[in-house]
Every structure is written in structure tokens, then in C-alpha cells.
Motif scaffolding. Sequence first.
Motif, PDB file in Angstrom:
ATOM      1  N   GLY A  12       0.583   5.132   0.456  1.00  0.00           N
ATOM      2  CA  GLY A  12       1.874   5.767   0.236  1.00  0.00           C
ATOM      3  C   GLY A  12       2.954   4.705   0.109  1.00  0.00           C
ATOM      4  O   GLY A  12       2.709   3.615  -0.415  1.00  0.00           O
ATOM      5  N   LYS A  13       4.132   4.984   0.632  1.00  0.00           N
ATOM      6  CA  LYS A  13       5.260   4.076   0.474  1.00  0.00           C
ATOM      7  C   LYS A  13       4.960   2.685   1.025  1.00  0.00           C
ATOM      8  O   LYS A  13       5.126   1.681   0.329  1.00  0.00           O
ATOM      9  CB  LYS A  13       6.490   4.662   1.162  1.00  0.00           C
ATOM     10  CG  LYS A  13       7.748   3.823   1.007  1.00  0.00           C
ATOM     11  CD  LYS A  13       8.941   4.486   1.664  1.00  0.00           C
ATOM     12  CE  LYS A  13      10.189   3.617   1.527  1.00  0.00           C
ATOM     13  NZ  LYS A  13      11.369   4.225   2.183  1.00  0.00           N
ATOM     14  N   GLN A  14       4.533   2.604   2.282  1.00  0.00           N
ATOM     15  CA  GLN A  14       4.316   1.297   2.904  1.00  0.00           C
ATOM     16  C   GLN A  14       2.972   0.701   2.491  1.00  0.00           C
ATOM     17  O   GLN A  14       2.885  -0.479   2.149  1.00  0.00           O
ATOM     18  CB  GLN A  14       4.403   1.418   4.429  1.00  0.00           C
ATOM     19  CG  GLN A  14       4.682   0.105   5.141  1.00  0.00           C
ATOM     20  CD  GLN A  14       6.096  -0.411   4.949  1.00  0.00           C
ATOM     21  OE1 GLN A  14       6.763  -0.098   3.973  1.00  0.00           O
ATOM     22  NE2 GLN A  14       6.565  -1.236   5.871  1.00  0.00           N
ATOM     23  N   GLY A  15       1.919   1.508   2.529  1.00  0.00           N
ATOM     24  CA  GLY A  15       0.613   1.006   2.131  1.00  0.00           C
ATOM     25  C   GLY A  15       0.598   0.555   0.677  1.00  0.00           C
ATOM     26  O   GLY A  15      -0.035  -0.446   0.326  1.00  0.00           O
ATOM     27  N   GLY A  16       1.325   1.293  -0.177  1.00  0.00           N
ATOM     28  CA  GLY A  16       1.426   0.906  -1.576  1.00  0.00           C
ATOM     29  C   GLY A  16       2.148  -0.420  -1.740  1.00  0.00           C
ATOM     30  O   GLY A  16       1.788  -1.245  -2.597  1.00  0.00           O
ATOM     31  N   ARG A  17       3.153  -0.637  -0.908  1.00  0.00           N
ATOM     32  CA  ARG A  17       3.886  -1.904  -0.960  1.00  0.00           C
ATOM     33  C   ARG A  17       2.983  -3.074  -0.578  1.00  0.00           C
ATOM     34  O   ARG A  17       2.956  -4.104  -1.250  1.00  0.00           O
ATOM     35  CB  ARG A  17       5.085  -1.845  -0.012  1.00  0.00           C
ATOM     36  CG  ARG A  17       5.894  -3.126   0.016  1.00  0.00           C
ATOM     37  CD  ARG A  17       6.963  -3.085   1.083  1.00  0.00           C
ATOM     38  NE  ARG A  17       7.615  -4.372   1.204  1.00  0.00           N
ATOM     39  CZ  ARG A  17       8.142  -4.841   2.312  1.00  0.00           C
ATOM     40  NH1 ARG A  17       8.101  -4.121   3.417  1.00  0.00           N
ATOM     41  NH2 ARG A  17       8.717  -6.027   2.352  1.00  0.00           N
ATOM     42  N   TYR A  18       2.218  -2.911   0.501  1.00  0.00           N
ATOM     43  CA  TYR A  18       1.303  -3.981   0.900  1.00  0.00           C
ATOM     44  C   TYR A  18       0.251  -4.220  -0.170  1.00  0.00           C
ATOM     45  O   TYR A  18      -0.146  -5.369  -0.426  1.00  0.00           O
ATOM     46  CB  TYR A  18       0.618  -3.625   2.227  1.00  0.00           C
ATOM     47  CG  TYR A  18       1.550  -3.453   3.392  1.00  0.00           C
ATOM     48  CD1 TYR A  18       2.766  -4.125   3.453  1.00  0.00           C
ATOM     49  CD2 TYR A  18       1.231  -2.613   4.450  1.00  0.00           C
ATOM     50  CE1 TYR A  18       3.631  -3.962   4.523  1.00  0.00           C
ATOM     51  CE2 TYR A  18       2.086  -2.441   5.527  1.00  0.00           C
ATOM     52  CZ  TYR A  18       3.287  -3.114   5.551  1.00  0.00           C
ATOM     53  OH  TYR A  18       4.137  -2.946   6.612  1.00  0.00           O
ATOM     54  N   ALA A  19      -0.202  -3.150  -0.799  1.00  0.00           N
ATOM     55  CA  ALA A  19      -1.198  -3.286  -1.856  1.00  0.00           C
ATOM     56  C   ALA A  19      -0.647  -4.141  -2.998  1.00  0.00           C
ATOM     57  O   ALA A  19      -1.336  -5.030  -3.522  1.00  0.00           O
ATOM     58  CB  ALA A  19      -1.611  -1.904  -2.370  1.00  0.00           C
TER      59      ALA A  19
END
Length: 389
Positions: A12-19
Motif C-alpha cells: 500500500g502507501k508505505q510498503g509501495g514506497r519501500y518497494a
Amino acid sequence: MEKVRYGIVGIGKQGGRYARLMHKGLDKNAVLTAVCDIAEDRREWAKAKLSGVKVFDNYQDMFKSGEIDAVLIETPHYFHPVILKDAIDANLHVMSDKPAGVYTKAVREAAEYAKQKPELKCALLLNQRTSKVYKAAKEIVESGELGNLKRIVWIITNWYRPQAYYDQGGWRGTWNGEGGGVLINQDPHQLDLFTWLAGEKITKVWAKAKTVGRNINVENDVTACCEFENGATGVFVTSTHEAPGTNRLEISGDGGKLVISGGADHTMKLEFTKLDTLEPEFSKTNKVFMGKPKTSKRTVKFNIIDIFKYVMDQGQHIAVIRNFSNNILGIEDKLVGRYEEGLNGLTFSNAIHLSSWLGKEVTLPLDEDLFIKELEKRKQEELNKTKQG
């Protein structure tokens, strides 16, 4: 192992950013090899944007795939301890984003569960501990320059969230979805730092947590007081409805006072006013009416190089991921934050909730079963309200 192969649970928002950050190669000792999410639109995003990365619709299959060595958990809070235990079963290193969980009993059990495989690294993504000013504050406290703790006060009300923020997702602002409000969502880093920098165990908590001006079920306004083992006191004030907000931390000791203030991470500033003589000693020997100890001042703030590095790294989070990778590879000995350290801030958070729910002072160690009982009451009330609505 030359590089740590990562899988992210929840993009999502945070996991997508780390990805995105990992896919760009911002951690030279790691590679993103897999992601998973139950939402089809997020999986389609990953297929389109993360070339070469395998995409799964559930984390169990990703864990069994043989494609990863380590896991980043980026799911709703209740699932953090559950997924951590499943990662341990799959012989994977694991880092959970904050908070470690919603309630201490689940986190404590997960931390104990992980100890059966000490060769696996279990970390918590406590990125604020990497901040230049908080690291400097920790060094001053541990050096003994601040002396014995007298008081710690943090006003952190610059989390402003309008109603639209809560309306964008059905899980936001709910006991069943998030497990709390500003304490469990916005403040885990500050609650961690509050206990980390104090250097003393909290023994008592009395607090008021309420909802102000928003159509949500959880707290968005908190005033909490606490007492530490050495008799020092603390105050923690936070909200998501005040505009403009404040972010100011003061730590007073026998040797002076630390003040940290500012807005964004890279604009924070620390001022340490050090007493030439420890206050108890000065009071004992001073003969001057209304006399005051002499002081010296030290300031720590971000310079242009710090800001450039912050911008290039796109925040502090990648520094913690790098530390985790390096720890797995044996390059760094110490983790920024071990998973079990999440119990410190979470215990304070749970005690604040429990004190407010019961309307009385709460003593620590926390009655974990009572907390769960009271939490379940609010979750059930929320479900009943939804059915009636």
C-alpha cells in the motif's frame, strides 16, 4: 549470501514506497525479489512498475517460494506479530514496520517465539532513531552529562488529519481496523523515543484520551502523565485535530536541559543547556539569594550535507533497511531497533488507553489481559454500531 533478497508483505502507501526505493537500488546490499498483496490493483501496479519482481496474492506462497531471505511487514497493525511468527517458521529474517503490534501480549509472545531461532534477525523499523538530533540526545543522556532524569515533556500535535483522511479507508479511525487512533498510528516513533531517551522505566500512567471534532471511533486527542522508576515525571500530549500543531520535546535532568523542536525530520534542532555544576550540588553549596547555576549551550542541527543526504535517500527509512541488511550479512553488529524493543513504547501506549478507559491511574507492569478485555469491548461496540447503521 552476497545480497539480501527481500519480500514485502503489503504494498500500500508505505510498503509501495519501500518497494520503489529498494527497486531503485538504494540499498546496495539488498535486492527486492518479491512482493505480495491481497488487493488486485496493487498487484497490477507492482507488475507494471517493479520489473523483475515476483508478485504474489498471499504471503504464505511468497514465504515458500525460495525467492526471499528476508521480509518487510507492511500490513494493518494487528497482523504484524502473526506474520512475524509465520516468517520465523519459514526461516526468514523479518522486519516489521511500526507498531510492533496493537497490544503488548501479542508482541511479547511473538518476540519470545522468535527466540527459538536466534540465527534469524527480527527488527522493528524505528527510523526516527537514525535522526541526527535524536542520536545526539541519546548520546548526551548516556554520557551522564544530563544527570538523573527530572522530567520529560513532549508536545507532538503537528499530525493534523482532516475528516477526509479518515474517510479514504474503511479501516482508518477504527478499533477493529487499526486498534487505536493517534497513539497506534501516528505516535509509535515518538512513544518509542520518549521511553528510549528517558532511560528510565515507567511505573505509573494516568491519562485522558478522547475524540475531538472527527467522525471516528478512536482517540485523536491525548494528554498523558507518567512517573518513572527514579521518581521523575513525564507528560505526553498529542493530537491530530490541532492546526497549527507543535513538535517540542524537553528533557530535564540534574545536569541541564535538552530541547528538540522543529517540523520536518531534516529541520529538527537540538539545544542542550548544560549546567556547570549539577543542580543538587549547586543548591547545596550556593550562598547567593536567588542564585542560579552557570550554563553553557550546545546546538545540533542538520547542515546542508545532512539535508542533501536526506533528500537523496528520500527520508530515514532506507537507512534502517540498510542497517537490517548489513546486520544479516554481518557487516554491522547492532540493529537500529530490535523487534522486542517495540514493547517499550507500546506498553506506554496501552497504559495510556487503559488509564483513560478505566478513568484511573494504571501501574506497571501492565495488566495485559485486562487491556485486551477492554479493547475487545470497544471493538464489539464498534461492530454493533456498524450493524445498526
